[in-house]
Motif scaffolding. Structure first.
Motif, PDB file in Angstrom:
ATOM      1  N   PHE A   7       0.836  -1.184   0.000  1.00 36.30           N
ATOM      2  CA  PHE A   7       0.000   0.000   0.000  1.00 36.30           C
ATOM      3  C   PHE A   7       0.874   1.237   0.000  1.00 36.30           C
ATOM      4  O   PHE A   7       1.981   1.230   0.523  1.00 36.30           O
ATOM      5  N   SER A   8       0.337   2.313  -0.550  1.00 37.43           N
ATOM      6  CA  SER A   8       1.005   3.607  -0.445  1.00 37.43           C
ATOM      7  C   SER A   8       0.151   4.484   0.472  1.00 37.43           C
ATOM      8  O   SER A   8      -0.987   4.148   0.795  1.00 37.43           O
ATOM      9  N   SER A   9       0.704   5.620   0.852  1.00 28.37           N
ATOM     10  CA  SER A   9      -0.034   6.512   1.744  1.00 28.37           C
ATOM     11  C   SER A   9      -1.327   7.000   1.099  1.00 28.37           C
ATOM     12  O   SER A   9      -2.275   7.355   1.786  1.00 28.37           O
ATOM     13  N   ARG A  10      -1.396   7.001  -0.224  1.00 24.63           N
ATOM     14  CA  ARG A  10      -2.619   7.440  -0.922  1.00 24.63           C
ATOM     15  C   ARG A  10      -3.754   6.434  -0.806  1.00 24.63           C
ATOM     16  O   ARG A  10      -4.900   6.753  -1.115  1.00 24.63           O
ATOM     17  N   ASP A  11      -3.450   5.214  -0.366  1.00 27.26           N
ATOM     18  CA  ASP A  11      -4.484   4.193  -0.229  1.00 27.26           C
ATOM     19  C   ASP A  11      -5.285   4.356   1.069  1.00 27.26           C
ATOM     20  O   ASP A  11      -6.300   3.702   1.250  1.00 27.26           O
ATOM     21  N   PHE A  12      -4.817   5.234   1.961  1.00 24.12           N
ATOM     22  CA  PHE A  12      -5.445   5.398   3.257  1.00 24.12           C
ATOM     23  C   PHE A  12      -6.085   6.776   3.384  1.00 24.12           C
ATOM     24  O   PHE A  12      -5.662   7.728   2.747  1.00 24.12           O
ATOM     25  N   PHE A  13      -7.111   6.858   4.217  1.00 25.01           N
ATOM     26  CA  PHE A  13      -7.730   8.145   4.539  1.00 25.01           C
ATOM     27  C   PHE A  13      -8.000   8.191   6.035  1.00 25.01           C
ATOM     28  O   PHE A  13      -8.112   7.158   6.693  1.00 25.01           O
ATOM     29  N   LEU A  14      -8.050   9.408   6.569  1.00 21.85           N
ATOM     30  CA  LEU A  14      -8.316   9.596   7.986  1.00 21.85           C
ATOM     31  C   LEU A  14      -9.794   9.331   8.236  1.00 21.85           C
ATOM     32  O   LEU A  14     -10.659  10.013   7.709  1.00 21.85           O
ATOM     33  N   LYS A  15     -10.048   8.316   9.049  1.00 20.31           N
ATOM     34  CA  LYS A  15     -11.424   7.932   9.339  1.00 20.31           C
ATOM     35  C   LYS A  15     -11.910   8.580  10.639  1.00 20.31           C
ATOM     36  O   LYS A  15     -13.040   9.040  10.723  1.00 20.31           O
ATOM     37  N   ARG A  16     -11.005   8.602  11.642  1.00 17.65           N
ATOM     38  CA  ARG A  16     -11.408   9.149  12.936  1.00 17.65           C
ATOM     39  C   ARG A  16     -10.179   9.518  13.748  1.00 17.65           C
ATOM     40  O   ARG A  16      -9.193   8.788  13.752  1.00 17.65           O
ATOM     41  N   ILE A  17     -10.244  10.647  14.426  1.00 11.91           N
ATOM     42  CA  ILE A  17      -9.199  11.031  15.369  1.00 11.91           C
ATOM     43  C   ILE A  17      -9.674  10.591  16.749  1.00 11.91           C
ATOM     44  O   ILE A  17     -10.694  11.057  17.236  1.00 11.91           O
ATOM     45  N   HIS A  18      -8.927   9.675  17.353  1.00 10.88           N
ATOM     46  CA  HIS A  18      -9.297   9.217  18.691  1.00 10.88           C
ATOM     47  C   HIS A  18      -8.758  10.173  19.747  1.00 10.88           C
ATOM     48  O   HIS A  18      -9.458  10.540  20.676  1.00 10.88           O
ATOM     49  N   ARG A  19      -7.484  10.560  19.594  1.00 11.51           N
ATOM     50  CA  ARG A  19      -6.897  11.472  20.571  1.00 11.51           C
ATOM     51  C   ARG A  19      -5.577  12.014  20.030  1.00 11.51           C
ATOM     52  O   ARG A  19      -4.820  11.306  19.388  1.00 11.51           O
ATOM     53  N   VAL A  20      -5.331  13.270  20.320  1.00  8.26           N
ATOM     54  CA  VAL A  20      -4.029  13.874  20.078  1.00  8.26           C
ATOM     55  C   VAL A  20      -3.665  14.595  21.365  1.00  8.26           C
ATOM     56  O   VAL A  20      -4.380  15.475  21.812  1.00  8.26           O
ATOM     57  N   SER A  21      -2.557  14.179  21.972  1.00 10.58           N
ATOM     58  CA  SER A  21      -2.126  14.850  23.190  1.00 10.58           C
ATOM     59  C   SER A  21      -0.745  15.443  22.950  1.00 10.58           C
ATOM     60  O   SER A  21       0.070  14.887  22.234  1.00 10.58           O
ATOM     61  N   GLN A  22      -0.520  16.587  23.561  1.00 15.64           N
ATOM     62  CA  GLN A  22       0.699  17.344  23.339  1.00 15.64           C
ATOM     63  C   GLN A  22       1.487  17.471  24.632  1.00 15.64           C
ATOM     64  O   GLN A  22       0.935  17.752  25.688  1.00 15.64           O
ATOM     65  N   LYS A  23       2.789  17.250  24.539  1.00 16.16           N
ATOM     66  CA  LYS A  23       3.692  17.479  25.659  1.00 16.16           C
ATOM     67  C   LYS A  23       4.667  18.553  25.209  1.00 16.16           C
ATOM     68  O   LYS A  23       5.511  18.318  24.350  1.00 16.16           O
ATOM     69  N   SER A  24       4.506  19.748  25.754  1.00 15.29           N
ATOM     70  CA  SER A  24       5.287  20.903  25.311  1.00 15.29           C
ATOM     71  C   SER A  24       6.633  20.981  25.998  1.00 15.29           C
ATOM     72  O   SER A  24       6.758  20.696  27.181  1.00 15.29           O
ATOM     73  N   ASP A  25       7.618  21.408  25.220  1.00 15.52           N
ATOM     74  CA  ASP A  25       8.947  21.708  25.749  1.00 15.52           C
ATOM     75  C   ASP A  25       9.360  23.036  25.124  1.00 15.52           C
ATOM     76  O   ASP A  25       9.629  23.104  23.927  1.00 15.52           O
TER      77      ASP A  25
ATOM     78  N   GLY B 153      10.999  21.800  21.616  1.00 14.27           N
ATOM     79  CA  GLY B 153       9.869  21.580  20.717  1.00 14.27           C
ATOM     80  C   GLY B 153       8.795  20.763  21.405  1.00 14.27           C
ATOM     81  O   GLY B 153       8.852  20.522  22.604  1.00 14.27           O
ATOM     82  N   ASP B 154       7.826  20.313  20.640  1.00 13.10           N
ATOM     83  CA  ASP B 154       6.675  19.622  21.203  1.00 13.10           C
ATOM     84  C   ASP B 154       6.607  18.175  20.734  1.00 13.10           C
ATOM     85  O   ASP B 154       6.897  17.869  19.579  1.00 13.10           O
ATOM     86  N   ARG B 155       6.197  17.298  21.660  1.00 18.03           N
ATOM     87  CA  ARG B 155       5.969  15.901  21.325  1.00 18.03           C
ATOM     88  C   ARG B 155       4.468  15.654  21.369  1.00 18.03           C
ATOM     89  O   ARG B 155       3.780  16.138  22.267  1.00 18.03           O
ATOM     90  N   PHE B 156       3.975  14.912  20.412  1.00 21.85           N
ATOM     91  CA  PHE B 156       2.556  14.606  20.327  1.00 21.85           C
ATOM     92  C   PHE B 156       2.366  13.097  20.322  1.00 21.85           C
ATOM     93  O   PHE B 156       3.158  12.374  19.724  1.00 21.85           O
ATOM     94  N   LEU B 157       1.308  12.658  20.968  1.00 22.94           N
ATOM     95  CA  LEU B 157       0.853  11.280  20.818  1.00 22.94           C
ATOM     96  C   LEU B 157      -0.377  11.361  19.924  1.00 22.94           C
ATOM     97  O   LEU B 157      -1.384  11.970  20.293  1.00 22.94           O
ATOM     98  N   VAL B 158      -0.261  10.796  18.750  1.00 25.67           N
ATOM     99  CA  VAL B 158      -1.330  10.840  17.757  1.00 25.67           C
ATOM    100  C   VAL B 158      -1.970   9.462  17.708  1.00 25.67           C
ATOM    101  O   VAL B 158      -1.294   8.463  17.446  1.00 25.67           O
ATOM    102  N   ASP B 159      -3.252   9.415  17.960  1.00 31.27           N
ATOM    103  CA  ASP B 159      -3.993   8.161  17.989  1.00 31.27           C
ATOM    104  C   ASP B 159      -5.173   8.310  17.033  1.00 31.27           C
ATOM    105  O   ASP B 159      -6.144   9.012  17.343  1.00 31.27           O
ATOM    106  N   VAL B 160      -5.054   7.708  15.845  1.00 31.58           N
ATOM    107  CA  VAL B 160      -6.063   7.880  14.801  1.00 31.58           C
ATOM    108  C   VAL B 160      -6.478   6.529  14.229  1.00 31.58           C
ATOM    109  O   VAL B 160      -5.803   5.518  14.401  1.00 31.58           O
ATOM    110  N   GLU B 161      -7.592   6.554  13.536  1.00 24.50           N
ATOM    111  CA  GLU B 161      -8.056   5.380  12.805  1.00 24.50           C
ATOM    112  C   GLU B 161      -8.007   5.728  11.323  1.00 24.50           C
ATOM    113  O   GLU B 161      -8.541   6.753  10.897  1.00 24.50           O
ATOM    114  N   LEU B 162      -7.337   4.869  10.550  1.00 25.66           N
ATOM    115  CA  LEU B 162      -7.204   5.074   9.114  1.00 25.66           C
ATOM    116  C   LEU B 162      -8.069   4.070   8.385  1.00 25.66           C
ATOM    117  O   LEU B 162      -8.132   2.900   8.760  1.00 25.66           O
TER     118      LEU B 162
END
Length: 182
Positions: A4-22, A26-35
């Motif tokens: 598969f290539s990245s074009r075969d997928f689409f964002l279906k749902r964002i479950h959670r995005v959390s940010q830890k700032s520094d 810079g900033d670190r994110f935990l990205v939890d999505v459904e493709l």
């Protein structure tokens, strides 16, 4: 074997995005999505840490951060005469496990001679029979002693220890959440 290539997928749902700032680096994110996969009913859960260097608009994978989505989670329960809450925990963790299919957990109960519950009988269910350890404690209740004795029963330093308060509800995604932030 499919590819598969990245074009075969689409964002279906964002479950959670959390940010830890520094503010320095810079900033670190935990990205939890459904493709979703184009032209099919399949979907995939993607949970990753990404990093955005201060002053940059690009995201990258941070070095040295990875999480094991199958890591064993050890729930540590110091208990004295909290039978009702132990049954509540057992019921809620059973529901969470059934809904998520996650059975990579073990419960270690440090029990100070509870009179209001038969611990062995309470954990004698098909799900918990091989996923629990009862540490019999004597004398006055000391939480630190209970923790030390319970932690001594965990076989690997790579397993996750989670001290759990019996007086709260068990979220359905408890084990996955613990793994992502530990």
């Amino acid at each position: 074997s499919l590819s598969f290539s990245s074009r075969d997928f689409f964002l279906k749902r964002i479950h959670r995005v959390s940010q830890k700032s520094d503010p320095v680096y810079g900033d670190r994110f935990l990205v939890d999505v459904e493709l979703g996969l184009q032209h099919s009913n399949q979907s995939f859960r993607l949970s990753e840490h990404v990093y955005q260097k201060k002053g940059s608009d690009k995201l990258c994978f941070p070095e040295g951060i990875n999480w094991n989505s199958q890591a064993m989670v050890y729930f540590i329960l110091p208990v004295k005469d909290q039978g009702r809450w132990v049954y509540h925990f057992i019921n809620e963790l059973t529901v969470a496990s059934l809904l998520t299919g996650d059975t990579n957990f073990h419960v270690v109960v440090a029990d100070f001679e509870s009179q209001d519950i038969d611990m062995a009988e309470a954990f004698n269910t098909s799900l918990f029979r091989s996923r629990h350890t009862i540490v019999d404690m004597t004398g006055e209740f000391y939480k630190t002693l209970a923790l030390n004795e319970a932690v001594a029963r965990v076989p690997s330093e790579h397993d996750i220890l989670f001290l759990y308060d019996l007086h709260i509800d068990v979220p359905v995604d408890i084990m996955d959440s613990v793994r992502k932030v530990t």
